[in-house]
Each structure stands twice: as C-alpha cells, then as structure tokens.
Scaffold this active site. Structure first.
Site, PDB file in Angstrom:
ATOM      1  N   SER A 183       0.790  -1.227   0.000  1.00 34.77           N
ATOM      2  CA  SER A 183       0.000   0.000   0.000  1.00 34.77           C
ATOM      3  C   SER A 183       0.824   1.281   0.000  1.00 34.77           C
ATOM      4  CB  SER A 183      -0.952   0.000   1.194  1.00 34.77           C
ATOM      5  OG  SER A 183      -0.207   0.051   2.393  1.00 34.77           O
ATOM      6  N   HIS A 211      -5.637  -4.620  -1.916  1.00 34.05           N
ATOM      7  CA  HIS A 211      -5.394  -3.495  -2.831  1.00 34.05           C
ATOM      8  C   HIS A 211      -5.239  -3.956  -4.285  1.00 34.05           C
ATOM      9  CE1 HIS A 211      -4.901  -0.263   0.117  1.00 34.05           C
ATOM     10  NE2 HIS A 211      -4.226  -1.122   0.874  1.00 34.05           N
ATOM     11  N   LYS A 242     -12.847  -2.143  -0.056  1.00 35.08           N
ATOM     12  CA  LYS A 242     -12.049  -1.281  -0.933  1.00 35.08           C
ATOM     13  C   LYS A 242     -12.701  -1.268  -2.326  1.00 35.08           C
ATOM     14  CE  LYS A 242      -8.035  -1.344   1.984  1.00 35.08           C
ATOM     15  NZ  LYS A 242      -7.240  -2.324   2.688  1.00 35.08           N
TER      16      LYS A 242
HETATM   17  C1  LIG Z   1      -7.273  -2.800   4.142  1.00 37.35           C
HETATM   18  C2  LIG Z   1      -6.467  -4.034   4.287  1.00 37.35           C
HETATM   19  C3  LIG Z   1      -6.841  -5.056   5.157  1.00 37.35           C
HETATM   20  C4  LIG Z   1      -8.003  -4.918   6.086  1.00 37.35           C
HETATM   21  O1  LIG Z   1      -9.212  -5.031   5.401  1.00 37.35           O
HETATM   22  P1  LIG Z   1     -10.571  -4.751   6.214  1.00 37.35           P
HETATM   23  O2  LIG Z   1     -11.588  -5.497   5.450  1.00 37.35           O
HETATM   24  O3  LIG Z   1     -10.748  -3.271   6.205  1.00 37.35           O
HETATM   25  O4  LIG Z   1     -10.362  -5.274   7.581  1.00 37.35           O
HETATM   26  C5  LIG Z   1      -6.089  -6.215   5.175  1.00 37.35           C
HETATM   27  N1  LIG Z   1      -5.008  -6.362   4.387  1.00 37.35           N
HETATM   28  C6  LIG Z   1      -4.607  -5.387   3.541  1.00 37.35           C
HETATM   29  C7  LIG Z   1      -3.412  -5.597   2.684  1.00 37.35           C
HETATM   30  C8  LIG Z   1      -5.311  -4.194   3.480  1.00 37.35           C
HETATM   31  O5  LIG Z   1      -4.900  -3.225   2.669  1.00 37.35           O
END
Ligand SMILES: *Cc1c(COP(=O)(O)O)cnc(C)c1O
Length: 396
Positions: A183, A211, A242
C-alpha cells in the site's frame, strides 16, 4: 483506581503528539466519492480513499442494499454456524470463489479477521510461515496468533525469499504469505516468481488481495490474473471494503478442505457476527456488475495512466506502479506534510506519509486513483501538484 493509568496515558498521548504522529480524523459530511465536503465547509477532491472502482456511492449498490434489507432484514444476531447463514451469504461466497477461480470462499466481518483467523487453524509448531517484510498488520497479527515458526523476507526480494525457503526446508508445511499490492509504494508482488519458488521448495502460497482485487490484471481480477498464476496461488484473502463497494466485510477464497477447516476452526468466523444482509446484497450486486461489463476497471486504468504520465512529464519522481496507488516521492518528512497541507488548500485531499509509516528519508504523498475520478478531477490534481511543486522548489 484509574488515576495511575490516566496519568500514564496522558503522557503517552502527549509524546505521540510531540512526535507529530497523532492521527487526527477529518470529518466528511458527504458520501464517500471523488468530490467530498469536509465539515469546515470546504469542498475537496478526494485522492486518499480505497474507493478504486468508485463504487462507494454507487446507486445500484445502494438499491441492492435496501432491497436485501427488505427481503432479508437488518441484522443476523448470530454467528454463521448457529443461525446466521442465509441463502445470500452462500451466494456471495460462491460469487467470490468464482471470481478468484477457487473451490470455495468464506466470509468474515473484515479482511482483518480473515487474515487474523487464517493461520492458526491450519498451521502448528512444526510448520513455517514465510512473510514479506511489508505485509499488512492483519497478516502479522494472524501469524502471531499461530504457533508456526516465523520467517521474514525483504519486500518482494526473491533472493531473500529463496534463502528463507531453504532455511525452512526442515519444517512440515511451508506457506509464503504476501500482500498482492503493497500500500505504500503501490508495487505488485511478483507472483510468478513467488509461485516458481514455492514449487521449487514445496511451499503453499497465500496472497492478500485487498489493494489488488478489482485493480490489477487485464480485467482487474487480481494478481492471479495479472501473472497468469491460476491454480498456483492456494489462498486469497480480500475485503469488500475497498474496490468491491467499500462498505465492510472480508473473505478467504481457496481449496475446499482449507475453507471447510476454517469454517470449523477459524476463531473470528466462529465467534463473531455474520455480515448483515444489506452488505451481502450489495456485495452480490458488485459481482453481478463485473459480469455485465468491465467499464469501471477500464476507466480506472485510463485514469492511472493519465495521472502517472502527466506527473512524470511534469518532472515528479513517481514510483513505478501497476496498481491504483501512486507514490509521489518527496523524501523529506516536513516537506511531505507541508505539501499535503498546501494541496488541501488547493482543494486536493491527499496524505503525506513519513517515517515510521515508510522508511526514513522516504517521505512521499500517496495518491489513490479511482474510476470515480473524472478528467477534471485529475487535471485539478495535476495542476495543483505542479503549482505547489514550483512554490516549494520540488520541480522547476
Ligand atoms: C485494508 C487491508 C486489510 C483490512 O481489510 P478490512 O476489510 O478493512 O479489515 C487487510 N489487508 C490489507 C493488505 C489491506 O490493505
């Protein structure tokens, strides 16, 4: 007798503030989208949401969520295995498994839970978990909750991964765990090479697609599509929070026995509530939309290319990206904060990151592109970056 702790916490909070690491929350008073309004009344263009496909305020998803509430109610008031499984939960799990071309999938309240509950049911003391150094906090926590031996390799460094795999050859089962897209740099894990090494050293492969799903690959189906690694990546975890609508909810997709075992033993699945019908209904609509057309992904990729090319042409130092994350490198921590604050004044909402979120002297502004951005949003951002960049001496 809170007095002792009160004093201690106040001191700790103050030192967080003094280190400039205190996280303040900006209040948004509109739905999540490209043009948002913050409570100081300012209208800004949002470049820091994970709203990659622009679905967070999509009318079809809102309608599907409302309809699911009408037909299936508001809450489940139960975990899945007692009385919290509806027909639509099973349908959504099937849609997710189809999307990633796996046997089955299992839903969680969040990907944090999917990762938190993945390792402990499958791996014991005699096993090895081999983790990329930049993996998400939820993978790190999931690994901590499990008794397996822990190994770490440098971010996306295949030589280092091979060294670690050799070290772990004495263990019973090995699994390589990686984020699909990291990220902070927006780099994509080299899944083809990871799979090759996994095959050479008899290891399983797990990828967190938070992502990458909806974003990378010719039609946005994630890293297996990007690297043509279907059948070689064993386990995918991901989020509905996301690209897939942005609400909440996580999942693990993988081989039948793995998913079956998670339903039996994965603690966040067994001991936490089922996701609500509205979220499930909207999730089903997301996968239906993907089947009908690929236009959102196509638009996202056009936006990424447009923004990236214009910024490079303007003289900015941009990390190469195949994802929707664009890191504009500034290196200096203070500059990154000043730059982001000036951009906000120009109506562009981005975040400046610096140590310890990124390595020392690697401060940057992270721009997250979305299919919800129009050309005018991108031009506004590019022009503001150039204006402020000249002001602050970052570009000529
Ligand atoms: C955002 C994210 C998470 C967490 O996801 P949620 O559904 O918001 O708990 C886990 N792993 C990665 C790589 C993320 O970017």
């Amino acid at each position: 007798m809170y007095q002792g702790m009160k004093k201690y916490l106040a001191g700790e909070l103050q030192s967080i503030e003094e280190a400039g690491l205190y996280k303040k929350e900006r209040i948004i008073i509109t739905p999540q989208k490209a043009d948002i309004k913050v409570n100081e009344g300012k209208q800004v263009v949002n470049f820091c949401a994970n709203n990659y496909l622009g679905l967070s305020d999509n009318p079809r998803l809102i309608k599907a969520a409302k309809e699911a509430m009408d037909t299936h109610g508001f809450g489940m008031s139960s975990v899945r295995f007692i009385c919290g499984t509806q027909d639509i939960h099973k349908e959504l799990e099937k849609a997710i498994a189809d999307y990633f071309k796996t046997d089955d999938a299992i839903l969680y309240a969040a990907c944090f839970d999917a990762n938190g509950g993945l390792f402990e049911p499958l791996f014991g003391e005699e096993d090895a978990i081999i983790s990329d150094a930049l993996n998400h906090a939820s993978i790190i926590d999931g690994v901590r909750l499990c008794k397996a031996k822990r190994y770490r390799y440098k971010n996306a460094d295949m030589q280092d991964l091979e060294r670690v795999l050799q070290e772990a050859q004495g263990d019973r089962f090995r699994i390589i765990a990686t984020d699909g897209v990291f990220s902070m740099d927006g780099n994509v894990a080299p899944m083809d090479k990871i799979c090759e090494l996994a095959e050479k050293y008899d290891a399983m492969v797990m990828v967190d697609e938070c992502h990458s799903a909806g974003v990378v690959g010719p039609t946005g189906h994630g890293v297996a599509e990007q690297f043509d690694c279907y059948g070689r990546i064993d386990i995918h975890t991901g989020t509905l929070g996301k690209a897939f609508g942005g609400a909440v909810g996580g999942f693990t997709a993988g081989p039948q026995e793995v998913i079956d075992m998670l339903r039996q033993r994965s603690r966040p699945y067994l001991f936490s509530n089922s996701i609500p019908p509205a979220v499930v209904g909207a999730g089903l609509e997301v996968f239906k939309m993907f089947k009908e057309s690929n236009e959102l992904h196509t638009k996202l990729m056009e936006n990424v290319t447009y923004f990236h090319d214009k910024m490079v042409a303007a003289g900015f130092d941009i990390k190469p990206t195949q994802s929707a994350i664009c890191a504009v490198m500034l290196y200096d921590a203070k500059l990154s904060q000043e730059y982001a604050a000036r951009l906000l004044e120009e109506g562009i909402y981005v975040t400046g990151f610096y140590y310890p979120v990124v390595p020392k002297d690697q401060a940057r502004i992270r721009v997250q592109l979305s299919a919800g951005h129009e050309r005018r949003h991108l031009d506004h951002a590019i022009n503001s970056f150039i204006k402020v960049g000249k002001e602050l001496g970052v570009i000529k």
